[in-house]
Write a protein that holds these residues in place. Sequence first.
Motif, PDB file in Angstrom:
ATOM      1  N   ILE A  58     -21.541 -18.103   4.276  1.00 43.83           N
ATOM      2  CA  ILE A  58     -21.833 -19.377   3.603  1.00 43.83           C
ATOM      3  C   ILE A  58     -20.576 -20.226   3.499  1.00 43.83           C
ATOM      4  CG2 ILE A  58     -22.433 -20.418   1.369  1.00 43.83           C
ATOM      5  CD1 ILE A  58     -24.500 -18.128   1.064  1.00 43.83           C
ATOM      6  N   PHE A  59     -19.480 -19.613   3.022  1.00 43.08           N
ATOM      7  CA  PHE A  59     -18.236 -20.374   2.873  1.00 43.08           C
ATOM      8  C   PHE A  59     -17.695 -20.833   4.225  1.00 43.08           C
ATOM      9  CE2 PHE A  59     -18.017 -18.292  -1.335  1.00 43.08           C
ATOM     10  CZ  PHE A  59     -17.870 -19.435  -2.100  1.00 43.08           C
ATOM     11  N   LEU A  60     -17.764 -19.975   5.238  1.00 43.36           N
ATOM     12  CA  LEU A  60     -17.300 -20.366   6.569  1.00 43.36           C
ATOM     13  C   LEU A  60     -18.173 -21.469   7.160  1.00 43.36           C
ATOM     14  CD1 LEU A  60     -16.375 -16.882   8.058  1.00 43.36           C
ATOM     15  CD2 LEU A  60     -14.800 -18.717   7.427  1.00 43.36           C
ATOM     16  N   SER A  61     -19.466 -21.410   6.905  1.00 42.81           N
ATOM     17  CA  SER A  61     -20.372 -22.443   7.408  1.00 42.81           C
ATOM     18  C   SER A  61     -20.103 -23.789   6.749  1.00 42.81           C
ATOM     19  CB  SER A  61     -21.826 -22.038   7.165  1.00 42.81           C
ATOM     20  OG  SER A  61     -22.134 -20.873   7.872  1.00 42.81           O
ATOM     21  N   VAL A  62     -19.889 -23.777   5.449  1.00 47.07           N
ATOM     22  CA  VAL A  62     -19.589 -25.022   4.740  1.00 47.07           C
ATOM     23  C   VAL A  62     -18.257 -25.587   5.239  1.00 47.07           C
ATOM     24  CG1 VAL A  62     -18.996 -25.987   2.477  1.00 47.07           C
ATOM     25  CG2 VAL A  62     -20.968 -24.482   2.715  1.00 47.07           C
ATOM     26  N   ALA A  63     -17.273 -24.716   5.399  1.00 49.34           N
ATOM     27  CA  ALA A  63     -15.974 -25.173   5.899  1.00 49.34           C
ATOM     28  C   ALA A  63     -16.103 -25.733   7.309  1.00 49.34           C
ATOM     29  CB  ALA A  63     -14.974 -24.025   5.880  1.00 49.34           C
ATOM     30  N   ALA A  64     -16.866 -25.043   8.165  1.00 47.41           N
ATOM     31  CA  ALA A  64     -17.062 -25.527   9.534  1.00 47.41           C
ATOM     32  C   ALA A  64     -17.798 -26.861   9.527  1.00 47.41           C
ATOM     33  CB  ALA A  64     -17.827 -24.503  10.358  1.00 47.41           C
ATOM     34  N   GLY A  65     -18.796 -27.001   8.659  1.00 49.03           N
ATOM     35  CA  GLY A  65     -19.536 -28.259   8.565  1.00 49.03           C
ATOM     36  C   GLY A  65     -18.636 -29.413   8.163  1.00 49.03           C
ATOM     37  N   TYR A  67     -15.344 -29.498   8.484  1.00 54.33           N
ATOM     38  CA  TYR A  67     -14.322 -29.706   9.519  1.00 54.33           C
ATOM     39  C   TYR A  67     -14.904 -30.492  10.695  1.00 54.33           C
ATOM     40  CZ  TYR A  67     -10.930 -28.840  13.182  1.00 54.33           C
ATOM     41  OH  TYR A  67     -10.025 -28.997  14.195  1.00 54.33           O
ATOM     42  N   ILE A  68     -16.064 -30.053  11.185  1.00 53.37           N
ATOM     43  CA  ILE A  68     -16.700 -30.758  12.303  1.00 53.37           C
ATOM     44  C   ILE A  68     -17.058 -32.182  11.881  1.00 53.37           C
ATOM     45  CG2 ILE A  68     -18.725 -30.812  13.811  1.00 53.37           C
ATOM     46  CD1 ILE A  68     -18.649 -27.717  13.739  1.00 53.37           C
ATOM     47  N   GLY A  69     -17.516 -32.337  10.650  1.00 52.45           N
ATOM     48  CA  GLY A  69     -17.834 -33.669  10.125  1.00 52.45           C
ATOM     49  C   GLY A  69     -16.616 -34.563  10.067  1.00 52.45           C
ATOM     50  N   ALA A  70     -15.481 -34.003   9.672  1.00 57.16           N
ATOM     51  CA  ALA A  70     -14.254 -34.794   9.614  1.00 57.16           C
ATOM     52  C   ALA A  70     -13.803 -35.190  11.018  1.00 57.16           C
ATOM     53  CB  ALA A  70     -13.150 -34.006   8.921  1.00 57.16           C
ATOM     54  N   GLU A  71     -13.945 -34.277  11.980  1.00 57.29           N
ATOM     55  CA  GLU A  71     -13.561 -34.587  13.360  1.00 57.29           C
ATOM     56  C   GLU A  71     -14.472 -35.647  13.973  1.00 57.29           C
ATOM     57  OE1 GLU A  71     -10.879 -33.467  15.189  1.00 57.29           O
ATOM     58  OE2 GLU A  71     -10.224 -32.599  13.286  1.00 57.29           O
ATOM     59  N   LEU A  72     -15.741 -35.613  13.644  1.00 56.06           N
ATOM     60  CA  LEU A  72     -16.710 -36.575  14.187  1.00 56.06           C
ATOM     61  C   LEU A  72     -16.899 -37.788  13.281  1.00 56.06           C
ATOM     62  CD1 LEU A  72     -19.448 -34.089  15.454  1.00 56.06           C
ATOM     63  CD2 LEU A  72     -17.666 -35.214  16.803  1.00 56.06           C
ATOM     64  N   GLU A  73     -16.217 -37.794  12.152  1.00 54.80           N
ATOM     65  CA  GLU A  73     -16.299 -38.856  11.142  1.00 54.80           C
ATOM     66  C   GLU A  73     -17.708 -39.024  10.595  1.00 54.80           C
ATOM     67  OE1 GLU A  73     -14.555 -42.346  12.857  1.00 54.80           O
ATOM     68  OE2 GLU A  73     -12.578 -41.414  13.003  1.00 54.80           O
ATOM     69  N   SER A  74     -18.440 -37.902  10.533  1.00 50.67           N
ATOM     70  CA  SER A  74     -19.788 -37.905   9.951  1.00 50.67           C
ATOM     71  C   SER A  74     -20.078 -36.503   9.424  1.00 50.67           C
ATOM     72  CB  SER A  74     -20.829 -38.302  11.004  1.00 50.67           C
ATOM     73  OG  SER A  74     -22.124 -38.127  10.474  1.00 50.67           O
ATOM     74  N   ALA A  76     -22.598 -35.419   7.763  1.00 52.23           N
ATOM     75  CA  ALA A  76     -23.984 -35.011   8.039  1.00 52.23           C
ATOM     76  C   ALA A  76     -24.109 -34.451   9.445  1.00 52.23           C
ATOM     77  CB  ALA A  76     -24.927 -36.190   7.854  1.00 52.23           C
ATOM     78  N   LEU A  77     -23.448 -35.074  10.405  1.00 56.89           N
ATOM     79  CA  LEU A  77     -23.501 -34.593  11.780  1.00 56.89           C
ATOM     80  C   LEU A  77     -22.831 -33.222  11.900  1.00 56.89           C
ATOM     81  CD1 LEU A  77     -24.483 -35.323  14.574  1.00 56.89           C
ATOM     82  CD2 LEU A  77     -22.300 -36.481  14.991  1.00 56.89           C
ATOM     83  N   GLY A  78     -21.757 -33.016  11.156  1.00 58.55           N
ATOM     84  CA  GLY A  78     -21.091 -31.708  11.143  1.00 58.55           C
ATOM     85  C   GLY A  78     -22.027 -30.614  10.648  1.00 58.55           C
ATOM     86  N   PHE A  79     -22.756 -30.905   9.575  1.00 60.80           N
ATOM     87  CA  PHE A  79     -23.688 -29.909   9.038  1.00 60.80           C
ATOM     88  C   PHE A  79     -24.902 -29.723   9.948  1.00 60.80           C
ATOM     89  CE2 PHE A  79     -21.316 -30.544   5.095  1.00 60.80           C
ATOM     90  CZ  PHE A  79     -21.130 -29.219   4.737  1.00 60.80           C
ATOM     91  N   LEU A  80     -25.320 -30.772  10.641  1.00 64.16           N
ATOM     92  CA  LEU A  80     -26.408 -30.629  11.609  1.00 64.16           C
ATOM     93  C   LEU A  80     -25.990 -29.740  12.774  1.00 64.16           C
ATOM     94  CD1 LEU A  80     -27.959 -34.209  11.767  1.00 64.16           C
ATOM     95  CD2 LEU A  80     -29.079 -32.109  11.039  1.00 64.16           C
TER      96      LEU A  80
END
Length: 116
Positions: A58-65, A67-74, A76-80
């Motif tokens: 759970i914690f790794l998924s939230v962190a990945a979401g 991080y990916i969101g910050a890289e893509l500047e969205s 929501a897209l990171g969590f998707l």
Amino acid sequence: MAFDDLKHSVSEAEASAKSYIDSSAEFYKLKAFKLLMKGVTGFAQAAFLAIVVSLALIFLSVAAGFYIGAELESTALGFLIVGGFYVLVGIFVFVFRRSLVKPLMARFSELYFEEI
């Protein structure tokens, strides 16, 4: 005299049979207790491990979401993307479930029948 010897032999055989039955009953009670305790401790260990792995995931998924969101500047897209990854893993497990079940069944059968 022969009758007394026969009577004595029969009573000894009866005592031996009773002793054997009592010993066998005790043996199977101990065997059942051992298998039960092995199952309970195995379940407790598996439950504890599942909880720890789930929390870490759970914690790794939230962190990945994030991080990916910050890289893509969205965010929501990171969590998707992270959610889509889990959907793909679920589909993969569903498709290959039979090849996952067979080794597990073989291992548990080996453990169970080894104890008997």
